[in-house]
Design an enzyme around this catalytic site. Sequence first.
Site, short mmCIF file in Angstrom:
data_model
loop_
_atom_site.label_atom_id
_atom_site.label_comp_id
_atom_site.label_asym_id
_atom_site.label_seq_id
_atom_site.Cartn_x
_atom_site.Cartn_y
_atom_site.Cartn_z
CB THR A 16 115.01 62.39 45.36
OG1 THR A 16 116.14 62.03 45.94
CG2 THR A 16 114.63 61.31 44.51
CG ASP A 60 122.13 65.42 48.42
OD1 ASP A 60 121.13 64.70 47.90
OD2 ASP A 60 121.39 65.55 49.81
CG ASP A 93 118.17 63.46 52.94
OD1 ASP A 93 117.21 62.62 52.42
OD2 ASP A 93 119.19 63.01 52.24
CB THR A 280 111.79 63.98 75.04
OG1 THR A 280 111.89 62.13 75.61
CG2 THR A 280 110.83 64.21 74.23
N1 ASP Z 1 118.93 63.33 49.61
C1 ASP Z 1 118.25 63.74 48.83
C2 ASP Z 1 117.93 65.48 49.20
O1 ASP Z 1 117.70 65.56 50.60
C3 ASP Z 1 116.82 62.81 49.34
C4 ASP Z 1 116.09 63.30 48.45
O2 ASP Z 1 115.21 64.13 47.79
O3 ASP Z 1 114.89 62.78 48.72
O4 ASP Z 1 118.33 66.03 48.62
#
Ligand code: ASP
Length: 352
Positions: A16, A60, A93, A280
């Site tokens: 992002t 991404d 992510d 866990t």
């Molecule tokens: N979907 C994005 C990624 O993980 C979310 C982010 O960058 O915060 O590349």
Amino acid sequence: MIDINARVLLIYTGGTIGMVVNPDTGSLEPFDFSHLNSHMPEMDRFKFKVDHIVFEPVIDSSEITPEHWKKMVRTIEDNYDKYDGFVILHGTDTMAYTASALSFMIENLHKPIVLTGSQLPIGKLRTDAKENLITALEIAADKDENGRPIVPEVSIFFQNDLLRGNRATKVNADNFNAFKSYNYPNLGKSGIQIKYDKKVIFQPDYTKKTIFHYYLETRIATLKLFPGINKYIVETVLGLKDIQAIILETYGSGNAPLSPWFLKLIQEAVDRGVVIVNITQCEIGMVNMERYETGRELLKAGVVSGFDSTFESAVAKLMFLIGHDYNPSEIKRRMSIPLVGEMTRPEEKDTE
Ligand code: ASP
């Protein structure tokens, strides 16, 4: 203390932080690095030197694979002697998976590798990207009074929190404070100043070299328990052809049902040489298979404890160990000892 002669390499992989809105679809799409620079004139104001490398294509982080981890390690190895520290811009992510993988793949790391990203693209008015990036760069350049890096480990910096990479988890999809380390203290906190907690920061052996590893094996799976889990599904996962390891996500302190069919399937998989690691589903605390009968049966069957490892760290560690062709009992042995501070064994906890 910022070393004004420091050199930091900024590695932009995507996420992002460097995204823009596609006017046709309204969704966020990766953009090129000039977007980042043009939105951040502060980059020119650092007293130390910052160079950058952009991965092609930027992605991404949902697209991240072990091949990208190898590329990151290769980039760091190729530039290791030229730089004092590294900052990796990465989507949030899967950032904790990448941080975990790098922590195992770069053995006896002498220099900071700080991963960061943002919840809002850098071009947005209320972005968290600038603060995250500026502070991450400072952490990568910070040295102590002996000229040694303050944080010579793989870390994640996000909204004031500096966390050990292989202890961190993304916990929030909406807020700026997206990461937490539930079972290990923060390495530092940023406010008016960056305050480090030096006693919890991993220290390498500076008399020994850093070793870069590139072998990873992905034939692992995960089995998350829930009440009513279907026998056929369990049988299918545990019986997968060529599977090398399974992360069993259990309840509480590492408990699972006592149903004979379930324990039999676990036992058969262990006997076939599949490494089963007990993690866990709780965020806080650790697996202790001796606490209840429901855990003891797993222990008896040869399931290995992941103690308080994060799921992300267990995945990366298994890929790393299996990639090195160790036999199942050696993998189990290494899974149950911390390699780079990724978990706490009960005896360490008692003495804390
Ligand atoms: N979907 C994005 C990624 O993980 C979310 C982010 O960058 O915060 O590349």
